[in-house]
Design a protein around this motif. Sequence first.
Motif, PDB file in Angstrom:
ATOM      1  N   LEU A  95       3.599   1.037 -16.234  1.00 58.34           N
ATOM      2  CA  LEU A  95       3.243   1.100 -14.817  1.00 58.34           C
ATOM      3  C   LEU A  95       4.462   0.780 -13.954  1.00 58.34           C
ATOM      4  O   LEU A  95       4.750   1.487 -12.987  1.00 58.34           O
ATOM      5  CB  LEU A  95       2.103   0.135 -14.514  1.00 58.34           C
ATOM      6  CG  LEU A  95       1.727  -0.057 -13.047  1.00 58.34           C
ATOM      7  CD1 LEU A  95       1.246   1.250 -12.443  1.00 58.34           C
ATOM      8  CD2 LEU A  95       0.662  -1.130 -12.931  1.00 58.34           C
ATOM      9  N   ALA A  96       5.175  -0.269 -14.302  1.00 61.69           N
ATOM     10  CA  ALA A  96       6.357  -0.661 -13.526  1.00 61.69           C
ATOM     11  C   ALA A  96       7.435   0.419 -13.595  1.00 61.69           C
ATOM     12  O   ALA A  96       8.019   0.785 -12.565  1.00 61.69           O
ATOM     13  CB  ALA A  96       6.901  -1.996 -14.040  1.00 61.69           C
ATOM     14  N   ILE A  97       7.688   0.956 -14.779  1.00 64.22           N
ATOM     15  CA  ILE A  97       8.722   1.982 -14.935  1.00 64.22           C
ATOM     16  C   ILE A  97       8.358   3.231 -14.137  1.00 64.22           C
ATOM     17  O   ILE A  97       9.195   3.777 -13.399  1.00 64.22           O
ATOM     18  CB  ILE A  97       8.933   2.332 -16.429  1.00 64.22           C
ATOM     19  CG1 ILE A  97       9.482   1.124 -17.188  1.00 64.22           C
ATOM     20  CG2 ILE A  97       9.842   3.535 -16.592  1.00 64.22           C
ATOM     21  CD1 ILE A  97      10.827   0.626 -16.712  1.00 64.22           C
ATOM     22  N   VAL A  98       7.128   3.695 -14.266  1.00 66.18           N
ATOM     23  CA  VAL A  98       6.701   4.912 -13.548  1.00 66.18           C
ATOM     24  C   VAL A  98       6.760   4.685 -12.035  1.00 66.18           C
ATOM     25  O   VAL A  98       7.189   5.572 -11.283  1.00 66.18           O
ATOM     26  CB  VAL A  98       5.293   5.352 -14.002  1.00 66.18           C
ATOM     27  CG1 VAL A  98       4.752   6.473 -13.131  1.00 66.18           C
ATOM     28  CG2 VAL A  98       5.321   5.779 -15.463  1.00 66.18           C
ATOM     29  N   SER A  99       6.381   3.503 -11.580  1.00 68.25           N
ATOM     30  CA  SER A  99       6.432   3.201 -10.145  1.00 68.25           C
ATOM     31  C   SER A  99       7.868   3.199  -9.628  1.00 68.25           C
ATOM     32  O   SER A  99       8.155   3.761  -8.564  1.00 68.25           O
ATOM     33  CB  SER A  99       5.776   1.847  -9.863  1.00 68.25           C
ATOM     34  OG  SER A  99       4.424   1.865 -10.218  1.00 68.25           O
ATOM     35  N   ILE A 100       8.772   2.592 -10.378  1.00 72.45           N
ATOM     36  CA  ILE A 100      10.190   2.562  -9.982  1.00 72.45           C
ATOM     37  C   ILE A 100      10.759   3.973  -9.966  1.00 72.45           C
ATOM     38  O   ILE A 100      11.462   4.364  -9.022  1.00 72.45           O
ATOM     39  CB  ILE A 100      11.003   1.645 -10.919  1.00 72.45           C
ATOM     40  CG1 ILE A 100      10.593   0.190 -10.715  1.00 72.45           C
ATOM     41  CG2 ILE A 100      12.506   1.819 -10.679  1.00 72.45           C
ATOM     42  CD1 ILE A 100      11.092  -0.748 -11.794  1.00 72.45           C
ATOM     43  N   LEU A 153       9.281  -6.223 -10.417  1.00 70.40           N
ATOM     44  CA  LEU A 153       9.581  -7.475 -11.116  1.00 70.40           C
ATOM     45  C   LEU A 153       8.665  -8.599 -10.643  1.00 70.40           C
ATOM     46  O   LEU A 153       8.138  -9.370 -11.459  1.00 70.40           O
ATOM     47  CB  LEU A 153      11.049  -7.858 -10.915  1.00 70.40           C
ATOM     48  CG  LEU A 153      12.066  -6.986 -11.635  1.00 70.40           C
ATOM     49  CD1 LEU A 153      13.485  -7.357 -11.204  1.00 70.40           C
ATOM     50  CD2 LEU A 153      11.917  -7.111 -13.146  1.00 70.40           C
ATOM     51  N   LEU A 154       8.475  -8.685  -9.334  1.00 71.13           N
ATOM     52  CA  LEU A 154       7.578  -9.722  -8.805  1.00 71.13           C
ATOM     53  C   LEU A 154       6.132  -9.476  -9.204  1.00 71.13           C
ATOM     54  O   LEU A 154       5.414 -10.420  -9.551  1.00 71.13           O
ATOM     55  CB  LEU A 154       7.706  -9.803  -7.283  1.00 71.13           C
ATOM     56  CG  LEU A 154       9.011 -10.404  -6.774  1.00 71.13           C
ATOM     57  CD1 LEU A 154       9.110 -10.264  -5.260  1.00 71.13           C
ATOM     58  CD2 LEU A 154       9.128 -11.860  -7.178  1.00 71.13           C
ATOM     59  N   MET A 155       5.701  -8.238  -9.186  1.00 70.11           N
ATOM     60  CA  MET A 155       4.319  -7.945  -9.573  1.00 70.11           C
ATOM     61  C   MET A 155       4.092  -8.219 -11.055  1.00 70.11           C
ATOM     62  O   MET A 155       3.041  -8.740 -11.434  1.00 70.11           O
ATOM     63  CB  MET A 155       3.957  -6.509  -9.211  1.00 70.11           C
ATOM     64  CG  MET A 155       3.802  -6.329  -7.706  1.00 70.11           C
ATOM     65  SD  MET A 155       3.173  -4.744  -7.241  1.00 70.11           S
ATOM     66  CE  MET A 155       1.464  -4.922  -7.690  1.00 70.11           C
ATOM     67  N   MET A 156       5.060  -7.879 -11.882  1.00 70.30           N
ATOM     68  CA  MET A 156       4.908  -8.152 -13.317  1.00 70.30           C
ATOM     69  C   MET A 156       4.881  -9.659 -13.576  1.00 70.30           C
ATOM     70  O   MET A 156       4.213 -10.117 -14.488  1.00 70.30           O
ATOM     71  CB  MET A 156       6.034  -7.501 -14.118  1.00 70.30           C
ATOM     72  CG  MET A 156       5.890  -5.989 -14.221  1.00 70.30           C
ATOM     73  SD  MET A 156       7.172  -5.240 -15.211  1.00 70.30           S
ATOM     74  CE  MET A 156       6.677  -5.799 -16.849  1.00 70.30           C
TER      75      MET A 156
END
Length: 121
Positions: free
Chosen positions: A65-70, A109-112
């Motif tokens: 999720l983080a990678i796709v969002s970035i 990073l903050l969300m994770m």
Amino acid sequence: MLKFFDILALPFYCAIIFWLSHQPSLPLPMLFEYQDKLHHATAYFFMGILASRTIRHFVTSPFILAIVSIVFCSFYGMSDEWHQSFIEGREADSLDWVADTIGATLAMLLMMRFYSYPKLN
């Protein structure tokens, strides 16, 4: 209803950024050098949050999720800089794109770190 809001919020925010980028200039006083980079990072920080809220309905792994969002935010930032290259009074700046990507990365990073991802259907 939350899924509907999440999915509509991201394109609406992207449209606002597109509209702002289409203006020949923005009426913001320059208070310090590289202030525009802070504006870019902040705008894409919020885009990163909206992207993750949208994409979480389709991806279950927080890391993916983080990678796709970035990646989404970075590509949108790149396309936004390309768009600005055609607007009189504006110019494409690769450092703006870097600031966009940094803003989205900080959001992820903050969300994770601080957000627990509930399972959504």
